[in-house]
Design an enzyme around this catalytic site. Structure first.
Site, short mmCIF file in Angstrom:
data_model
loop_
_atom_site.label_atom_id
_atom_site.label_comp_id
_atom_site.label_asym_id
_atom_site.label_seq_id
_atom_site.Cartn_x
_atom_site.Cartn_y
_atom_site.Cartn_z
N GLU A 80 0.79 -1.24 0.00
CA GLU A 80 0.00 0.00 0.00
C GLU A 80 0.82 1.29 0.00
O GLU A 80 0.73 2.07 0.97
CB GLU A 80 -0.95 0.03 1.20
N GLU A 104 -5.25 -8.65 1.51
CA GLU A 104 -5.87 -8.24 2.78
C GLU A 104 -7.35 -7.96 2.59
O GLU A 104 -7.75 -7.39 1.57
CB GLU A 104 -5.27 -6.92 3.33
C1 PNW Z 1 -4.30 -1.59 5.57
N1 PNW Z 1 -8.56 2.37 2.84
O1 PNW Z 1 -4.44 -0.19 5.54
C2 PNW Z 1 -2.88 -1.92 6.03
O2 PNW Z 1 -2.16 -2.66 5.07
C3 PNW Z 1 -2.81 -2.58 7.37
O3 PNW Z 1 -1.53 -2.41 7.94
C4 PNW Z 1 -3.91 -2.08 8.26
O4 PNW Z 1 -3.80 -2.55 9.58
C5 PNW Z 1 -5.22 -2.53 7.65
O5 PNW Z 1 -5.33 -2.15 6.30
C6 PNW Z 1 -6.45 -2.03 8.39
O6 PNW Z 1 -6.50 -0.64 8.38
C7 PNW Z 1 -5.52 0.41 4.89
O7 PNW Z 1 -8.67 3.63 2.93
C8 PNW Z 1 -5.54 1.78 4.81
O8 PNW Z 1 -9.38 1.70 2.11
C9 PNW Z 1 -6.54 2.44 4.12
C10 PNW Z 1 -7.55 1.72 3.52
C11 PNW Z 1 -7.54 0.35 3.59
C12 PNW Z 1 -6.53 -0.31 4.27
#
Ligand code: PNW
Length: 496
Positions: free
Chosen positions: A172, A379
């Site tokens: 990400e 994920e």
């Molecule tokens: C991910 N969105 O972050 C990360 O890869 C993880 O480390 C984190 O713990 C997990 O998701 C849960 O938050 C994200 O805006 C950040 O869609 C933003 C988004 C999705 C996932």
């Protein structure tokens, strides 16, 4: 209601991976042990006001000391694969130069433990915890960080190449740029707005250089990278809502996926002032767009976008720079904002639960990128506050996390239907789904307040307790295994 585990299992194709995912900084703790160097996140998290209630990542899930127990819990769960990340500064304390043997040894033990338990390792090289020394030198604003990641990949290839089934170079980059460099919500806490564009390019270059190093080392595992993808949905048919949504799509999805999958930034990005004023060699694009063995997709939710000022991921100046005719919202704000779905289930993070948009995400990906390699959902998951029910007579705890369980079931079903026969993204070769996360953990700026785990963690005693979603995932895997056994038997019986 959700589909039964048995019916869901029947949709799962052969060789489809069911796994769980974590990241080093979110679970390990032991930040100063065995020669680990500091990460930028150590310092960011220690600054008052950065993390909810100023919670500390110093212990997290104490996975560093409880790794064998956590692998045993995965073994019991029955997963095919475990996706984890390396703490870069555990292995290279300053992000460059000599390695720390004690740090390397931890992941040696982890890999051996996984393989001894029949769990296939998926290793992410970079999941946000940049070594502090590199952050001090500019972090992802500095092109050199990309080369350091390439060097780190070579070290990991030599140490672990014989045991890793799947490599993920970076996780990400969108979240690192948006939260870390544009809005200042994550480490290193910079609010550079439009000036953060170099961090996009340097992360993608870092991915390319890491991929190159892994290929040069001849590792036998598959290699890919992971982007988060959120379908951008205009609130109404109003053209200004539509423009708003497509700008969000450019800034959050396409600017990260297009270069990797097509070798080119989107035209609107290339036309922007911030792009032409950022000098970079043309040859970078070939490094960034080398062929992948798989494309990792993190899918959590769609984003509903409407015109009108707000605080968001795309600064007004970016909208302007991209030629939009939206009126600007003033410095720091955006000319549009994100809205929620009143009719949807909402997680404790405020994220809408919309499994049908998993299908939209896959359909859009398949239409945009006709040469998409096999896809793995690296994920997916949901945070909900858990209720612990204690049976007084046996003193056992039960956690009825029906909403998380339904989220996972509905999303896996949607992904399988979309990519299955007759599905709207049938051309996608979907190879797996990794649940975020194995256990409740340190959710970055949200601290321990957003639990995503199949396992509940008591952050005082560090005790792990399986939730209902853990038992459901276990049942799904068992049902899938029965289907596999039956199919193999049928295939054998049909042999001439
Ligand atoms: C991910 N969105 O972050 C990360 O890869 C993880 O480390 C984190 O713990 C997990 O998701 C849960 O938050 C994200 O805006 C950040 O869609 C933003 C988004 C999705 C996932």
């Amino acid at each position: 209601m959700h589909i039964s585990a048995k019916d869901l299992a029947a949709l799962i194709p052969a060789d489809f991976t069911l796994g769980v995912a974590t990241a080093a900084f979110q679970i390990e703790g032991a930040l100063t042990e065995d020669g680990r160097g500091p990460a930028g996140w150590d310092v960011f998290a220690a600054k008052p006001g950065s993390i909810v209630e100023d919670q500390s990542p110093a212990v997290a899930c104490d996975h560093y000391h409880r790794m064998p127990q956590d692998v045993a819990l995965m073994k019991q769960l029955g997963v095919d694969s475990y996706r984890f990340s390396l703490s870069w500064s555990r292995i290279q304390p300053t992000g460059s130069g000599p390695v720390n043997p004690a740090g390397l040894a931890f992941y040696d033990r982890l890999l051996d433990e996984l393989l001894a338990n029949g769990i296939s390792p998926m290793l992410t090289l970079y999941h946000w915890d940049t070594p502090l020394a590199l952050d001090d030198a500019g972090g992802w604003m500095n092109r050199d960080t990309a080369y350091r990641l390439g060097e780190f990949a070579a070290i990991a290839a030599e140490a672990y190449g014989d045991r890793v089934a799947r490599w993920c170079t970076i996780n990400e980059p969108a979240t690192v740029t948006t939260n870390g460099y544009t809005l200042g919500l994550h480490s290193p806490g910079e609010a550079l707005m439009l000036n953060a564009f170099p961090t996009v390019h340097h992360q993608l270059l870092g991915h390319g250089l890491a991929l190159q190093a892994l290929r040069a080392a001849g590792v036998p595992g598959e290699i890919g990278m992971t982007n988060v993808y959120s379908p951008m949905v205009p609130k109404t048919i109003n053209p200004l809502d539509k423009i708003s949504a497509s700008l969000m799509d450019l800034a959050q999805n396409r600017v990260y996926a297009d270069p990797v999958l097509t070798g080119k930034y989107p035209d609107l990005v290339r036309a922007a002032k911030f792009f032409s004023s950022f000098e970079h060699p043309d040859e970078d694009m070939a490094i960034i767009s080398q062929p992948l063995d798989f494309y990792g997709l993190n899918y959590y939710m769609p984003t509903k976008v409407a015109v009108g000022p707000g605080e968001g991921a795309v600064p007004a100046s970016m909208a302007e720079a991209m030629g939009s005719d939206l009126s600007a919202a003033g410095s720091g704000g955006t000319p549009f904002h994100v809205e929620t779905w009143p009719e949807a289930d909402i997680t404790s993070y405020g994220w809408p639960v919309k499994p049908e948009y998993m299908k939209v995400a896959l359909k859009e990906m398949s239409e945009r990128y006709p040469n998409l390699p096999p896809v793995i959902i690296t994920e997916g998951g949901a945070s909900f506050e858990d209720i612990i029910v204690r049976d007084k007579s046996t003193n056992t705890a039960f956690i009825p996390d029906e909403r998380r369980l339904k989220y996972l079931s509905d999303h896996i079903q949607a992904a399988l239907e979309a990519t299955g026969p007759g599905g709207e993204a049938e051309s996608i070769d979907l190879r797996g789904y990794y649940v975020w996360s194995l256990l409740d953990n340190f959710e970055w700026s949200a601290g321990y307040k957003q639990p995503f785990g199949l396992l509940h963690v008591n952050f005082e005693t560090l005790e792990r307790t399986p939730k209902a979603s853990y038992f459901w995932f276990q049942e799904l895997i068992e049902e899938r295994n029965l289907v596999t056994v039956a199919e193999t038997a049928v295939a054998q019986a049909m042999e001439p």
